[in-house]
Design an enzyme around this catalytic site. Sequence first.
Site, mmCIF file in Angstrom:
data_model
loop_
_atom_site.group_PDB
_atom_site.id
_atom_site.type_symbol
_atom_site.label_atom_id
_atom_site.label_comp_id
_atom_site.label_asym_id
_atom_site.label_seq_id
_atom_site.Cartn_x
_atom_site.Cartn_y
_atom_site.Cartn_z
ATOM 1 N N ASP A 99 0.188 -7.733 1.281
ATOM 2 C CA ASP A 99 0.690 -6.421 1.415
ATOM 3 C C ASP A 99 2.265 -6.286 1.527
ATOM 4 O O ASP A 99 2.654 -5.356 2.634
ATOM 5 C CB ASP A 99 -0.092 -5.646 2.527
ATOM 6 C CG ASP A 99 0.137 -4.161 2.718
ATOM 7 O OD1 ASP A 99 0.264 -3.656 1.566
ATOM 8 O OD2 ASP A 99 -0.233 -3.568 3.707
ATOM 9 N N HIS A 125 0.936 -1.216 0.048
ATOM 10 C CA HIS A 125 -0.081 -0.051 0.007
ATOM 11 C C HIS A 125 0.725 1.173 -0.037
ATOM 12 O O HIS A 125 0.501 2.274 -0.507
ATOM 13 C CB HIS A 125 -1.117 -0.050 1.120
ATOM 14 C CG HIS A 125 -0.473 0.400 2.509
ATOM 15 N ND1 HIS A 125 -0.192 -0.566 3.507
ATOM 16 C CD2 HIS A 125 -0.090 1.320 3.134
ATOM 17 C CE1 HIS A 125 0.383 -0.156 4.597
ATOM 18 N NE2 HIS A 125 0.656 1.187 4.382
ATOM 19 N N SER A 160 4.541 2.903 8.031
ATOM 20 C CA SER A 160 4.205 1.761 7.348
ATOM 21 C C SER A 160 5.602 1.268 6.327
ATOM 22 O O SER A 160 6.038 1.992 5.817
ATOM 23 C CB SER A 160 2.981 1.872 6.421
ATOM 24 O OG SER A 160 1.937 2.097 7.159
#
Length: 463
Positions: A148, A118, A222
């Site tokens: 992911d 992402h 992230s």
Amino acid sequence: MKRFSSLFLVALLSGATTLGGYKLFIEKGVGRNSIITTASENYGRTVGLNAENVDFTSAADKSVHTVVHVKNVSVRTVYNPIMQFFYGSNGGSQQQEQIGTGSGVIISEDGYIVTNNHVIKDATELEVTLNNKKVYKAKLIGTDSKMDIALLKINADEKLPYSTFADSDQVRVGEWVLAVGNPYNLTSTVTAGIVSAKARNLDTNGIQSFIQTDAAVNPGNSGGALVNTRGELIGINTMISSPTGSYAGYSFAIPSNITRKIIEDIMEFGNVQRGVLGVVGNELNGPTSKELGIKETQGYYISKVIKNSGAEKAGLKKGDVIVKLDNQPISTYPELTGYISTKRPNDKIQVTVIRDGKNQIIPVNLVKNDIINTDFKGLELENIDGNDKKRFKIDYGVKIKEVNNDRLKPYEKDLTGSIILSIDGTKATDVEAVSKLASEKDESQGISIEMINKMGQIIRIII
């Protein structure tokens, strides 16, 4: 004076007797048969329960130089409705550049970097900034949207510091960890916490076996590293649980064993090789066991075995309770899926089941994800392949292989080859997900299905 000396002597003897009794009866009992148990001197240092005895500086120094800042440049088309009204559908549109940021972890000295999918999604340009402020253009090597994970590559003019992988199966709840990120291009930052839980299921469509920690992680982190006190990589920080969008006490990381397997697949095969066990069921607890009428209260109860799967070929059957995969104890669905996610097609695993009250070890060869199929309401379903994904521009779904439902037979020609995208609003990610969903549905009620037909049109039916 004599009286005082006598009293002093009695008191001295009494004290000595009390001390001797304590040494003989109390101290000897501690840590053996006593109800009081004391930890060994190095217990806190060994498991990291006492922060004063844990050296975070060495782990931080190792890891900060391996974590990078990732900038994602993407372009989207913005439409002006007023201009469209006057000039038609092609009028009033303009290209707008968008910038997204996140973190990444260097995993080799020649510049391979792992991050979240992402973080780099829809990128037209990728840029990586190292902790020493050097900036490089990055190439996307491959992604796994389901888990992911994305793999990038930069061509640096020097050998780079990199993270080494630890065995995430050996991570323990309560263990100290560091979360390292480079969120705002300010050089790497470090926060500390403990492992709050393992194999955490967040009901996502992909990974269902997160490491949960209370180390502070914010959105820009992230793709950053979760490391142990030796500076070894145990996870990739992926998401937080927060009502505000900022850190509020919980963060989640993809375990390093899953991450490593995905990266190795991308580097070796160009895509992710998923091994499938092929069972559907429920994780056991007191109420579930009572409802099923079985004694076991821990493990994974098999309610259905999928056709053509390794489980079916090996002889696993409905009613078996899986309690171990190889040497890994299994008591929850996330533990089962987390372990299978580290395996490839044709890998053999030893499945320990309880059958008729006795433990049995059954060897199972995992099969490829796209050869298993299942029946749903009289529709024989199979997983889509790469050609389907490319043709219809989708990354999930299950294909109708055969129509066995008498009511749908008149539409067999139109339905065969169509791809189901969702069932009652829930994504039909793969055959296993549909099988699990089917086991929870009331067969007597109508079910809404959204699909793409062979012409590429979205249609909806109720069966």
